[in-house]
Scaffold this motif. Structure first.
Motif, PDB file in Angstrom:
ATOM      1  N   VAL A   1     -55.688  78.534  15.338  1.00 26.04           N
ATOM      2  CA  VAL A   1     -57.098  78.373  15.074  1.00 26.04           C
ATOM      3  C   VAL A   1     -57.276  78.273  13.560  1.00 26.04           C
ATOM      4  CG1 VAL A   1     -59.355  79.461  15.227  1.00 26.04           C
ATOM      5  CG2 VAL A   1     -57.770  79.682  17.116  1.00 26.04           C
ATOM      6  N   SER A   2     -57.936  77.242  13.098  1.00 25.50           N
ATOM      7  CA  SER A   2     -58.255  77.089  11.680  1.00 25.50           C
ATOM      8  C   SER A   2     -59.761  77.004  11.506  1.00 25.50           C
ATOM      9  CB  SER A   2     -57.595  75.836  11.108  1.00 25.50           C
ATOM     10  OG  SER A   2     -56.205  75.977  11.088  1.00 25.50           O
ATOM     11  N   ARG A   3     -60.253  77.663  10.492  1.00 24.51           N
ATOM     12  CA  ARG A   3     -61.685  77.678  10.208  1.00 24.51           C
ATOM     13  C   ARG A   3     -61.917  77.439   8.725  1.00 24.51           C
ATOM     14  NH1 ARG A   3     -61.918  76.985  14.994  1.00 24.51           N
ATOM     15  NH2 ARG A   3     -62.464  78.551  16.517  1.00 24.51           N
ATOM     16  N   LYS A   4     -63.154  77.129   8.360  1.00 22.83           N
ATOM     17  CA  LYS A   4     -63.497  76.845   6.960  1.00 22.83           C
ATOM     18  C   LYS A   4     -63.693  78.108   6.122  1.00 22.83           C
ATOM     19  CE  LYS A   4     -64.212  73.517   4.944  1.00 22.83           C
ATOM     20  NZ  LYS A   4     -63.299  72.909   3.982  1.00 22.83           N
ATOM     21  N   SER A   5     -63.723  79.282   6.737  1.00 21.57           N
ATOM     22  CA  SER A   5     -63.823  80.519   5.959  1.00 21.57           C
ATOM     23  C   SER A   5     -62.913  81.584   6.568  1.00 21.57           C
ATOM     24  CB  SER A   5     -65.268  81.038   5.920  1.00 21.57           C
ATOM     25  OG  SER A   5     -65.620  81.637   7.138  1.00 21.57           O
ATOM     26  N   ARG A   6     -62.487  82.503   5.713  1.00 20.63           N
ATOM     27  CA  ARG A   6     -61.650  83.621   6.160  1.00 20.63           C
ATOM     28  C   ARG A   6     -62.400  84.462   7.197  1.00 20.63           C
ATOM     29  NH1 ARG A   6     -57.292  85.716   4.060  1.00 20.63           N
ATOM     30  NH2 ARG A   6     -57.473  84.476   2.166  1.00 20.63           N
ATOM     31  N   GLU A   7     -63.691  84.678   6.960  1.00 15.53           N
ATOM     32  CA  GLU A   7     -64.498  85.478   7.884  1.00 15.53           C
ATOM     33  C   GLU A   7     -64.570  84.826   9.264  1.00 15.53           C
ATOM     34  OE1 GLU A   7     -65.555  84.532   4.771  1.00 15.53           O
ATOM     35  OE2 GLU A   7     -65.180  86.464   3.831  1.00 15.53           O
ATOM     36  N   GLN A  62     -43.593  81.911  21.144  1.00 18.92           N
ATOM     37  CA  GLN A  62     -43.760  80.905  22.196  1.00 18.92           C
ATOM     38  C   GLN A  62     -44.297  81.540  23.480  1.00 18.92           C
ATOM     39  OE1 GLN A  62     -39.760  79.376  22.160  1.00 18.92           O
ATOM     40  NE2 GLN A  62     -40.349  77.636  20.874  1.00 18.92           N
ATOM     41  N   GLU A  63     -43.801  82.714  23.811  1.00 20.07           N
ATOM     42  CA  GLU A  63     -44.265  83.409  25.018  1.00 20.07           C
ATOM     43  C   GLU A  63     -45.753  83.750  24.915  1.00 20.07           C
ATOM     44  OE1 GLU A  63     -43.516  87.550  27.480  1.00 20.07           O
ATOM     45  OE2 GLU A  63     -41.991  86.864  26.087  1.00 20.07           O
ATOM     46  N   LEU A  64     -46.188  84.204  23.738  1.00 18.69           N
ATOM     47  CA  LEU A  64     -47.603  84.502  23.531  1.00 18.69           C
ATOM     48  C   LEU A  64     -48.448  83.246  23.748  1.00 18.69           C
ATOM     49  CD1 LEU A  64     -49.903  86.414  22.672  1.00 18.69           C
ATOM     50  CD2 LEU A  64     -49.394  85.765  20.311  1.00 18.69           C
ATOM     51  N   CYS A  65     -48.015  82.125  23.190  1.00 17.73           N
ATOM     52  CA  CYS A  65     -48.757  80.868  23.366  1.00 17.73           C
ATOM     53  C   CYS A  65     -48.782  80.439  24.829  1.00 17.73           C
ATOM     54  CB  CYS A  65     -48.150  79.763  22.505  1.00 17.73           C
ATOM     55  SG  CYS A  65     -48.601  79.876  20.754  1.00 17.73           S
ATOM     56  N   HIS A  66     -47.665  80.617  25.546  1.00 20.25           N
ATOM     57  CA  HIS A  66     -47.630  80.258  26.967  1.00 20.25           C
ATOM     58  C   HIS A  66     -48.605  81.113  27.781  1.00 20.25           C
ATOM     59  CE1 HIS A  66     -44.459  77.302  26.790  1.00 20.25           C
ATOM     60  NE2 HIS A  66     -43.670  78.137  26.140  1.00 20.25           N
ATOM     61  N   LYS A  67     -48.664  82.405  27.456  1.00 25.76           N
ATOM     62  CA  LYS A  67     -49.595  83.292  28.170  1.00 25.76           C
ATOM     63  C   LYS A  67     -51.043  82.881  27.910  1.00 25.76           C
ATOM     64  CE  LYS A  67     -46.725  87.437  28.364  1.00 25.76           C
ATOM     65  NZ  LYS A  67     -46.561  88.815  27.895  1.00 25.76           N
ATOM     66  N   LYS A  74     -56.122  76.551  24.539  1.00 23.54           N
ATOM     67  CA  LYS A  74     -55.273  75.426  24.149  1.00 23.54           C
ATOM     68  C   LYS A  74     -55.013  75.325  22.651  1.00 23.54           C
ATOM     69  CE  LYS A  74     -55.202  74.112  28.395  1.00 23.54           C
ATOM     70  NZ  LYS A  74     -54.173  74.634  29.248  1.00 23.54           N
ATOM     71  N   GLY A  75     -55.455  76.264  21.841  1.00 22.55           N
ATOM     72  CA  GLY A  75     -55.337  76.153  20.397  1.00 22.55           C
ATOM     73  C   GLY A  75     -54.212  76.966  19.784  1.00 22.55           C
ATOM     74  N   CYS A  76     -53.168  77.291  20.537  1.00 24.70           N
ATOM     75  CA  CYS A  76     -52.087  78.134  20.040  1.00 24.70           C
ATOM     76  C   CYS A  76     -50.885  77.283  19.645  1.00 24.70           C
ATOM     77  CB  CYS A  76     -51.671  79.115  21.117  1.00 24.70           C
ATOM     78  SG  CYS A  76     -50.482  80.356  20.566  1.00 24.70           S
ATOM     79  N   PHE A  77     -50.335  77.594  18.472  1.00 26.35           N
ATOM     80  CA  PHE A  77     -49.126  76.945  17.995  1.00 26.35           C
ATOM     81  C   PHE A  77     -48.132  78.026  17.613  1.00 26.35           C
ATOM     82  CE2 PHE A  77     -52.687  74.176  17.214  1.00 26.35           C
ATOM     83  CZ  PHE A  77     -52.249  72.991  17.771  1.00 26.35           C
ATOM     84  N   SER A  78     -46.926  77.899  18.076  1.00 23.94           N
ATOM     85  CA  SER A  78     -45.902  78.906  17.849  1.00 23.94           C
ATOM     86  C   SER A  78     -45.308  78.763  16.455  1.00 23.94           C
ATOM     87  CB  SER A  78     -44.803  78.736  18.904  1.00 23.94           C
ATOM     88  OG  SER A  78     -43.767  79.637  18.672  1.00 23.94           O
ATOM     89  N   MET A  79     -45.158  79.900  15.783  1.00 20.04           N
ATOM     90  CA  MET A  79     -44.515  79.914  14.475  1.00 20.04           C
ATOM     91  C   MET A  79     -43.997  81.302  14.172  1.00 20.04           C
ATOM     92  SD  MET A  79     -47.774  79.918  11.869  1.00 20.04           S
ATOM     93  CE  MET A  79     -46.838  80.186  10.406  1.00 20.04           C
ATOM     94  N   VAL A  80     -43.034  81.377  13.300  1.00 25.14           N
ATOM     95  CA  VAL A  80     -42.528  82.653  12.821  1.00 25.14           C
ATOM     96  C   VAL A  80     -42.732  82.662  11.323  1.00 25.14           C
ATOM     97  CG1 VAL A  80     -40.496  84.109  12.591  1.00 25.14           C
ATOM     98  CG2 VAL A  80     -40.835  82.796  14.674  1.00 25.14           C
ATOM     99  N   TYR A  81     -43.231  83.752  10.804  1.00 26.77           N
ATOM    100  CA  TYR A  81     -43.443  83.838   9.351  1.00 26.77           C
ATOM    101  C   TYR A  81     -42.891  85.122   8.809  1.00 26.77           C
ATOM    102  CZ  TYR A  81     -47.499  86.825  10.224  1.00 26.77           C
ATOM    103  OH  TYR A  81     -48.334  87.849  10.600  1.00 26.77           O
TER     104      TYR A  81
END
Length: 81
Positions: A1-7, A62-67, A74-81
């Motif tokens: 999820v991306s938004r125009k503000s941190r809040e 990936q499991e979190l996104c699948h759940k 539908k807005g989940c993208f898997s990544m590790v940081y």
């Protein structure tokens, strides 16, 4: 999820946590800033990406996104940081 503000990104997490409490139990929000500048296509300017963590491993992410997808999100993208 991306938004125009941190809040707004943090509000998205609160909304998701309310809608999917069992899936997001024990998860915490993190917000990362991404500056797209004057990109010729796509988003422009600064956007704030919500990251739900801690992801742990790529497989856990990936499991979190699948759940979430199984519940209709539908807005989940898997990544590790």
């Amino acid at each position: 999820v991306s938004r125009k503000s941190r809040e707004d990104a943090l509000k998205s997490f609160a909304d998701l946590h309310q809608k999917y409490p069992d899936i997001l139990q024990g998860r915490a929000p993190d917000v990362r800033e991404k500056d797209f500048g004057d990109a010729p296509t796509g988003p422009k300017g600064v956007w704030y990406r919500l990251i739900v963590g801690p992801p742990g491993s790529k497989e856990a992410s990936q499991e979190l996104c699948h759940k979430l997808a199984a519940q209709g999100f539908k807005g989940c993208f898997s990544m590790v940081y």
